[in-house]
Design a protein around this motif. Structure first.
Motif, PDB file in Angstrom:
ATOM      1  N   ASN A 122       0.807  -1.219   0.000  1.00 17.08           N
ATOM      2  CA  ASN A 122       0.000   0.000   0.000  1.00 17.08           C
ATOM      3  C   ASN A 122       0.843   1.274   0.000  1.00 17.08           C
ATOM      4  O   ASN A 122       0.290   2.367   0.137  1.00 17.08           O
ATOM      5  CB  ASN A 122      -0.933   0.010   1.216  1.00 17.08           C
ATOM      6  N   ASP A 123       2.147   1.142  -0.120  1.00 17.63           N
ATOM      7  CA  ASP A 123       3.034   2.319  -0.106  1.00 17.63           C
ATOM      8  C   ASP A 123       3.081   2.930  -1.501  1.00 17.63           C
ATOM      9  O   ASP A 123       3.962   2.638  -2.306  1.00 17.63           O
ATOM     10  CB  ASP A 123       4.433   1.920   0.359  1.00 17.63           C
ATOM     11  N   SER A 124       2.123   3.781  -1.792  1.00 16.04           N
ATOM     12  CA  SER A 124       2.025   4.345  -3.145  1.00 16.04           C
ATOM     13  C   SER A 124       3.173   5.283  -3.469  1.00 16.04           C
ATOM     14  O   SER A 124       3.566   5.411  -4.631  1.00 16.04           O
ATOM     15  CB  SER A 124       0.691   5.078  -3.310  1.00 16.04           C
ATOM     16  N   ILE A 125       3.731   5.953  -2.460  1.00 16.12           N
ATOM     17  CA  ILE A 125       4.816   6.903  -2.717  1.00 16.12           C
ATOM     18  C   ILE A 125       6.082   6.159  -3.151  1.00 16.12           C
ATOM     19  O   ILE A 125       6.690   6.473  -4.170  1.00 16.12           O
ATOM     20  CB  ILE A 125       5.091   7.760  -1.465  1.00 16.12           C
ATOM     21  N   LEU A 126       6.464   5.146  -2.372  1.00 19.37           N
ATOM     22  CA  LEU A 126       7.667   4.398  -2.720  1.00 19.37           C
ATOM     23  C   LEU A 126       7.450   3.601  -4.003  1.00 19.37           C
ATOM     24  O   LEU A 126       8.378   3.439  -4.805  1.00 19.37           O
ATOM     25  CB  LEU A 126       8.063   3.469  -1.567  1.00 19.37           C
ATOM     26  N   ARG A 127       6.222   3.114  -4.209  1.00 19.10           N
ATOM     27  CA  ARG A 127       5.922   2.411  -5.459  1.00 19.10           C
ATOM     28  C   ARG A 127       6.130   3.347  -6.660  1.00 19.10           C
ATOM     29  O   ARG A 127       6.687   2.955  -7.677  1.00 19.10           O
ATOM     30  CB  ARG A 127       4.502   1.873  -5.476  1.00 19.10           C
ATOM     31  N   GLY A 128       5.680   4.580  -6.526  1.00 17.13           N
ATOM     32  CA  GLY A 128       5.867   5.530  -7.612  1.00 17.13           C
ATOM     33  C   GLY A 128       7.335   5.758  -7.926  1.00 17.13           C
ATOM     34  O   GLY A 128       7.730   5.793  -9.093  1.00 17.13           O
ATOM     35  N   LEU A 129       8.152   5.876  -6.880  1.00 15.25           N
ATOM     36  CA  LEU A 129       9.587   6.055  -7.089  1.00 15.25           C
ATOM     37  C   LEU A 129      10.213   4.830  -7.749  1.00 15.25           C
ATOM     38  O   LEU A 129      11.108   4.947  -8.583  1.00 15.25           O
ATOM     39  CB  LEU A 129      10.281   6.317  -5.747  1.00 15.25           C
TER      40      LEU A 129
END
Length: 360
Positions: free
Chosen positions: A138-145
Motif C-alpha cells: 500500500n506504499d504508493s509513494i515508494l511504489r511511484g519512485l
C-alpha cells in the motif's frame, strides 16, 4: 583522455574525499545466481536476437549490480531489479535496430490503454514491473519512485534516439550556438529521464517486502541520491564510451553547453573541456554525498555500531537506513570497477589499493 593522469587523479581524489570503502565479493549465492541465470538463458534470451555470449555479458552486468550495490536486499528484490536492469540493458543496446525501435514505440500507448504488448521482451518487461509493484503493498509513494522510471525509460530512449538522429544529421538549426549556450539544464534533464535513478534509490530504502522505513527519515536525500546514481555512472562509464566513440552522453553534452555559454576552462584560450566537466562532476558528487551522509547521520550511526556510547538519538531504524545507504553508496562504485562492461580493470587495481590501505 579517459585514461589520462588527470582523469585518474580526479577519480582517486573523489573516492578518497567521500571515504569510499571497497568490500570484497560476497560468497556465491546460489539462491540468487541460479534462478537469475536460468531466467536469463531460458526466458529473456529467447525474446531477443542476442547470442549466448551477449546474454552472458548482460547477466554479469545486471546481476553484479544488485549483488554489489544492494547487499542488504532480499533475494526476491534483487532478482526483480536484476531482471529489469537486464531488459533495459538489452533495449538500450538494441535501440538502433529498426525492428526493435518500431516495437517499443507502442509500449507506453499499449500500457496506458490496457492493451497487451506485442513484443515478447516488452511482455516480459511489463510483467516484471507488475511483479515489482506488488513488493510495495500500500506504499504508493515508494511504489511511484520504484515503478514509474521503468515505464518512462522506454519513451526516454525514444526521445534520446530522435534527438541524436537530428543532431547527427549535420543539419543545425538557425541560431543553434546561441540556443546551446542557454540549454545548461538540458543535459541534466535528458540524463534524469534515462537514468532510472529514483528506481534504484527506492530499492535502497526497501530491502525486503516486509521492511517499512519511515518516509520522513530519507525523503530529503532523494534529489542528491538520484544525482549520485546518475553522475557516478556517467563518470565511470566515460572510459568505455570514449573507447566506443560515443559522444552523445552527459559529459559531452554538458561540456558543449558549458563551452557555448562562455564558461572558462583549462583548454586552449580558456576553452571548456571534457576534463573540466569531469572535475566539476567530481566536485558535485562529493557535495551530494556529504549532504546525504549528513541527512542520514551516517557517521553517527557507524560510531554507534562501533560501540560509541556518546552517540545520542540514534535508533535501529536510523542504523538500518544508514547501512543500506552505505551498501549502495560504496557498492555502486565497486560494481563499476569490477563490471566487464565498463573496462575499468586499470582503475580497479589503483583504487582498491588505495581503499585497502585506508581501511586496514
Amino acid at each position: 583522455m579517459s585514461t589520462s593522469p588527470e582523469y585518474l587523479t580526479c577519480i582517486q581524489r573523489l573516492l578518497t574525499d567521500i571515504g569510499y570503502r571497497y568490500e570484497p565479493f560476497p560468497p556465491y549465492d546460489a539462491d540468487y545466481w541460479g534462478p537469475f541465470h536460468n531466467w536469463m538463458v531460458h526466458t529473456l534470451g529467447p525474446t531477443s536476437s542476442w547470442t549466448v555470449k551477449q546474454i552472458a555479458e548482460v547477466e554479469h552486468t545486471a546481476g553484479g549490480l544488485m549483488e554489489r550495490a544492494y547487499p542488504h536486499a532480499s533475494t526476491q528484490l534483487k532478482l526483480l531489479f536484476a531482471k529489469l536492469t537486464a531488459i533495459v540493458t538489452v533495449i538500450d543496446d538494441s535501440i538502433d535496430d529498426e525492428v526493435v525501435h518500431e516495437q517499443i514505440v507502442q509500449f507506453s500507448r499499449r500500457l496506458y490503454h490496457g492493451e497487451a504488448q506485442q513484443n515478447g521482451m516488452l511482455v516480459l518487461y511489463h510483467a516484471t514491473i507488475q511483479e515489482l509493484s506488488e513488493i510495495y503493498g500500500n506504499d504508493s509513494i515508494l511504489r511511484g519512485l520504484a515503478i514509474v522510471p521503468w515505464i518512462n525509460y522506454i519513451d526516454a530512449c525514444l526521445m534520446e534516439k530522435q534527438i541524436l538522429n537530428v543532431e547527427g544529421s549535420g543539419v543545425q538549426p538557425h541560431g543553434s550556438a546561441h540556443v546551446e549556450s542557454l540549454a545548461l539544464k538540458f543535459p541534466h534533464y535528458l540524463r534524469s529521464k534515462t537514468g532510472l535513478a529514483e528506481a534504484y534509490v527506492a530499492a535502497t530504502f526497501k530491502a525486503t517486502k516486509e521492511q517499512s522505513l519511515p518516509l520522513t527519515r530519507y525523503i530529503k536525500t532523494i534529489p542528491d541520491f538520484a544525482f549520485y546514481i546518475e553522475a557516478i555512472n556517467d563518470l565511470l562509464s566515460f572510459h568505455k564510451e570514449e573507447i566506443d566513440g560515443e559522444t552523445y552522453n552527459f559529459i559531452h553534452l554538458r561540456t558543449g553547453t558549458m563551452a557555448a555559454s562562455g564558461a572558462r576552462g583549462s583548454g586552449d584560450s580558456g576553452k571548456w573541456t571534457c576534463q573540466d566537466t569531469i572535475n566539476l562532476i567530481c566536485s558535485e558528487i562529493k557535495v551530494a554525498i556529504h549532504r546525504i551522509d549528513g541527512l542520514l547521520r551516517l557517521e553517527e550511526c557507524e560510531r554507534k555500531m562501533r560501540g560509541d556510547t556518546g552517540v545520542a538519538n540514534i535508533d535501529d531504524v536510523d542504523i538500518d537506513i544508514a547501512n543500506q545507504w552505505r551498501g549502495c553508496r560504496d557498492g555502486f562504485i565497486s560494481w563499476h570497477l569490477e563490471c566487464r562492461r565498463y573496462k575499468l580493470g586499470f582503475l580497479k587495481s589503483v583504487v582498491i589499493g588505495e581503499a585497502t590501505k585506508s581501511y586496514e
